[in-house]
Design a protein around this motif. Structure first.
Motif, PDB file in Angstrom:
ATOM      1  N   ARG A  48      -4.671   1.657  -1.352  1.00 18.61           N
ATOM      2  CA  ARG A  48      -4.946   0.563  -0.435  1.00 18.61           C
ATOM      3  C   ARG A  48      -4.857  -0.798  -1.110  1.00 18.61           C
ATOM      4  N   ARG A  87      -6.046  -4.370  -0.060  1.00 18.41           N
ATOM      5  CA  ARG A  87      -6.893  -5.022   0.938  1.00 18.41           C
ATOM      6  C   ARG A  87      -6.490  -6.480   1.137  1.00 18.41           C
ATOM      7  N   SER A 109       0.832  -1.210   0.000  1.00 15.38           N
ATOM      8  CA  SER A 109       0.000   0.000   0.000  1.00 15.38           C
ATOM      9  C   SER A 109       0.864   1.257   0.000  1.00 15.38           C
ATOM     10  N   VAL A 165      -6.333  -6.616  -4.286  1.00 15.43           N
ATOM     11  CA  VAL A 165      -6.509  -7.349  -3.034  1.00 15.43           C
ATOM     12  C   VAL A 165      -5.384  -8.381  -2.922  1.00 15.43           C
ATOM     13  N   GLU A 202      -8.857  -2.224  -8.653  1.00 11.83           N
ATOM     14  CA  GLU A 202      -8.682  -2.543  -7.237  1.00 11.83           C
ATOM     15  C   GLU A 202      -7.625  -3.640  -7.075  1.00 11.83           C
TER      16      GLU A 202
END
Length: 238
Positions: A83, A85, A77, A102, A100
């Motif tokens: 971010r 996750r 991050s 993750v 995104e």
């Protein structure tokens, strides 16, 4: 990976994020930095990025906090400026959108990882449209997250980091500038045995280090105290 259309696709990328962690902090981020170009390439193509890796040697099937990838997620991050996750319970599905990132919790927390369990490999494959193998440091292991998932994913490919490592290795082995010295580290002779035997026929000098060297030292009569070694492989080392 660079030959595929990645836009709006869910990419499951196996990386080698087995970085040293102390007191909940990554103390050497070399492996984290190495994967950033792969991630940025996927994000630039508007893909949804799912990362997975192992960390250390936890008891398989047990969630052990000291081997959690939380410090890795924080480190990623920081370097990416966005971010990342960390996801623990993904068995029933995973929500991740294009753009995104993750990170799945330590794959070695999953029962069946090391013996390449078919059910686990299929569960990994269901998470993605494309599986990307980008972990050169784990490519020799026939595990569910490295080998099994590649067999069951709709599309499987090699990542940029894996390709660059293979190209460098091929250049060193197929067309080297003599003399050639091969340096091999690691903790176990058993996991590097075939590599050592192969390199011994190609290199002018073979240099072993890390935990591997202890088994060779004992094989030549040098005491190593309580240091890590594989006694069963002493005859092989000799």
């Amino acid at each position: 990976m660079t030959d595929l259309v990645l836009s709006q696709k869910r990419l499951l990328i196996r990386e080698d994020l087995n970085a040293p962690v102390k007191d909940g902090r990554v103390i050497s981020d070399a492996r984290v930095l190495a994967i950033l170009p792969t991630i940025r390439l996927a994000l630039a193509a508007d893909a949804a990025v799912i990362l997975m890796s192992h960390l250390g040697r936890p008891n398989e099937g047990e969630s052990q906090p000291e081997f959690s990838l939380k410090p890795i997620a924080r480190c990623l991050s920081q370097h990416l400026g966005r971010r990342v996750r960390l996801v623990e319970g993904w068995d029933s599905g995973l929500e991740v959108s294009p753009g995104e990132i993750v990170l799945l919790e330590n794959v070695r927390f999953n029962l069946g990882e090391k013996n390449n369990d078919v059910s686990l490999a299929k569960n990994y494959a269901r998470l993605c449209d494309i599986f990307v193998m980008d972990a050169f440091g784990s490519a020799h292991r026939s595990h569910a997250s490295t080998c099994g998932v590649a067999e069951h994913a709709a599309v499987s490919c090699a990542g940029p980091l894996l390709i660059s490592e293979l190209e460098a290795l091929n250049k060193a082995l197929d067309d080297p500038a003599a003399p050639v010295a091969a340096v091999v580290g690691g903790s176990k002779v058993s996991s590097k045995l075939q590599l050592l035997e192969n390199l011994a026929t190609k290199a002018d000098a073979l240099i072993v280090g890390g935990g591997i060297v202890n088994t060779f030292l004992v094989a030549t009569g040098v005491p190593v105290g309580r240091s890590l070694l594989e006694r069963k492989l002493i005859p092989t080392a000799q």
